[in-house]
Design a protein around this motif. Structure first.
Motif, short mmCIF file in Angstrom:
data_model
loop_
_atom_site.label_atom_id
_atom_site.label_comp_id
_atom_site.label_asym_id
_atom_site.label_seq_id
_atom_site.Cartn_x
_atom_site.Cartn_y
_atom_site.Cartn_z
N ALA A 17 0.84 -1.21 0.00
CA ALA A 17 0.00 0.00 0.00
C ALA A 17 0.87 1.26 0.00
O ALA A 17 0.56 2.25 -0.67
N GLU A 18 1.98 1.19 0.74
CA GLU A 18 2.88 2.35 0.83
C GLU A 18 3.52 2.62 -0.54
O GLU A 18 3.57 3.76 -0.99
N ILE A 19 3.97 1.58 -1.21
CA ILE A 19 4.59 1.76 -2.54
C ILE A 19 3.57 2.35 -3.51
O ILE A 19 3.89 3.22 -4.30
N LEU A 20 2.33 1.86 -3.42
CA LEU A 20 1.31 2.30 -4.38
C LEU A 20 0.59 3.59 -3.96
O LEU A 20 -0.25 4.11 -4.71
N HIS A 21 0.89 4.07 -2.75
CA HIS A 21 0.20 5.24 -2.17
C HIS A 21 -1.32 5.03 -2.21
O HIS A 21 -2.07 5.88 -2.65
N GLN A 22 -1.73 3.87 -1.78
CA GLN A 22 -3.17 3.55 -1.78
C GLN A 22 -3.66 3.37 -0.34
O GLN A 22 -2.89 2.95 0.52
N PRO A 23 -4.92 3.69 -0.08
CA PRO A 23 -5.44 3.55 1.29
C PRO A 23 -5.58 2.08 1.72
O PRO A 23 -5.70 1.19 0.89
N ILE A 24 -5.61 1.94 3.03
CA ILE A 24 -5.70 0.60 3.64
C ILE A 24 -7.01 0.48 4.42
O ILE A 24 -7.44 1.45 5.05
N VAL A 25 -7.61 -0.70 4.38
CA VAL A 25 -8.67 -1.00 5.34
C VAL A 25 -8.13 -2.17 6.16
O VAL A 25 -7.80 -3.22 5.62
N ASN A 26 -7.97 -1.93 7.46
CA ASN A 26 -7.41 -2.99 8.30
C ASN A 26 -8.46 -4.03 8.66
O ASN A 26 -9.66 -3.82 8.48
N VAL A 27 -7.96 -5.15 9.18
CA VAL A 27 -8.86 -6.25 9.56
C VAL A 27 -8.64 -6.55 11.04
O VAL A 27 -7.51 -6.68 11.49
N GLU A 28 -9.75 -6.61 11.77
CA GLU A 28 -9.67 -7.06 13.17
C GLU A 28 -9.80 -8.57 13.12
O GLU A 28 -10.68 -9.07 12.41
N SER A 29 -8.97 -9.27 13.86
CA SER A 29 -9.13 -10.73 13.82
C SER A 29 -8.88 -11.31 15.21
O SER A 29 -8.15 -10.72 16.01
N LYS A 30 -9.54 -12.41 15.47
CA LYS A 30 -9.27 -13.11 16.73
C LYS A 30 -9.58 -14.59 16.57
O LYS A 30 -10.22 -14.99 15.59
N ILE A 31 -9.08 -15.36 17.53
CA ILE A 31 -9.35 -16.81 17.53
C ILE A 31 -10.18 -17.10 18.78
O ILE A 31 -9.78 -16.73 19.88
N PHE A 32 -11.30 -17.75 18.62
CA PHE A 32 -12.14 -18.10 19.76
C PHE A 32 -11.51 -19.28 20.52
O PHE A 32 -10.67 -19.99 19.97
#
Ligand code: R5P
Length: 298
Positions: A17-32
């Protein structure tokens, strides 16, 4: 374009994303507590061309399910297009029926991705990329061999030879030798399909005496293949032996095993996290995404 760095490839996704200068949508993740996984996007993707970056190294079943959940979710949320970047493709070595009645695992994985609506897929040095052609999505199998070879070029090796531990890797060493200096060689390897034990032999005489040899392979798993090749090359009189690997899984004592057999260094890429992560495939993937983007706009 929106980049989603999946839980397995947070750093690599961010680099792209940094190289492409594009926005990021992060992911929340967890293990039950029972081992099931959960993912949640932290932003909207409606109408966007989404790139999900998720490598499927061990624990590969977890990383695959996370990938399936992310793809299905972005589709449901109305993404315009889903592009999956899977730098290390799990199950790619089970690409045909070796023994009667067994599963062709990689086909099943790709069928799931296709049925979830993936439109495009990028991977890196997939063990057998031919299988990708059986599916409707557009696919691209990038090669990190040049990036690895360029690293070795800077070491000023003594009369370098690029060496394949088996015939399957010959294509890689041909590519590497264009950068390293034109010489390559290979061994013949056989693996017992039940015990997994390997045997390697010299099919043709290659001049390695007094020269520096770089072994190129797509994957190091248990290290058996590379360790055996290192030992054989040392016995054949190689001056120094290095290992270059795209996907250094390095299971168990693979790292020690290879060094104890005489390797100087193991050099890997960042398709998956490891302690030999030396060169990055982020620029390679970013370039492929950019080229795809420009051709879409044309
Ligand atoms: C097999 O053909 C691959 O290209 C690698 O050589 C193999 O997967 C390496 O496995 P291991 O490190 O367990 O010998």
């Amino acid at each position: 374009m929106l980049i989603i760095p999946g839980p397995a490839s947070k750093n690599l996704g961010e680099k792209i994303a940094e190289i492409l200068h594009q926005p990021i949508v992060n992911v929340e993740s967890k293990i039950f507590p029972d081992g099931e996984c959960y993912v949640r996007l932290t932003g909207d993707v409606k109408g966007e061309r989404v790139v999900i970056v998720q490598s499927t190294y061990p624990p590969q079943n977890l990383h695959l399910v996370q990938l399936f959940l992310m793809v299905d979710t972005v589709k449901k949320l109305g993404a315009k297009e889903v592009f999956t970047v899977i730098p290390y493709m799990a199950y790619a070595r089970q690409d045909k029926v070796f023994r009667l009645y067994e599963a062709v695992s990689i086909e099943t994985i790709l069928k799931i991705l296709e049925s979830l609506g993936v439109e495009k897929l990028i991977t890196v040095n997939m063990h057998e990329p031919k299988v990708l052609q059986k599916f409707r999505f557009k696919s691209l199998n990038l090669s990190a061999v040049n990036v690895l070879a360029e690293f070795f070029l800077k070491l000023n090796l003594e009369k370098p030879v690029a060496f394949a531990p088996d015939e399957k890797a010959v294509k890689m060493v041909k590519e590497a030798s264009q950068i390293l200096g034109g010489t390559y060689g290979w061994f013949k390897k056989e693996r017992d399909r039940i015990t997994g034990e390997i045997s390697m032999r010299v099919e043709k005489k290659f001049k390695v005496e007094g020269r520096d040899v770089v072994i190129f392979d797509d994957i190091i798993s248990t290290g058996g293949t590379t360790a055996t090749a290192v030992k054989m090359l040392k016995d054949m009189g190689a001056r120094k032996v290095f290992s270059a690997c795209v996907h250094p899984l390095l299971i168990g004592n693979a790292y020690q095993r290879i060094l104890e057999n005489g390797a100087e260094q193991i050099v890997g890429t960042d398709t998956l996290p490891s302690n030999v992560e030396t060169v990055s495939v982020a620029p390679l993937i970013a370039k492929a995404l950019q080229e795809n983007d420009s051709s879409e706009k044309r």
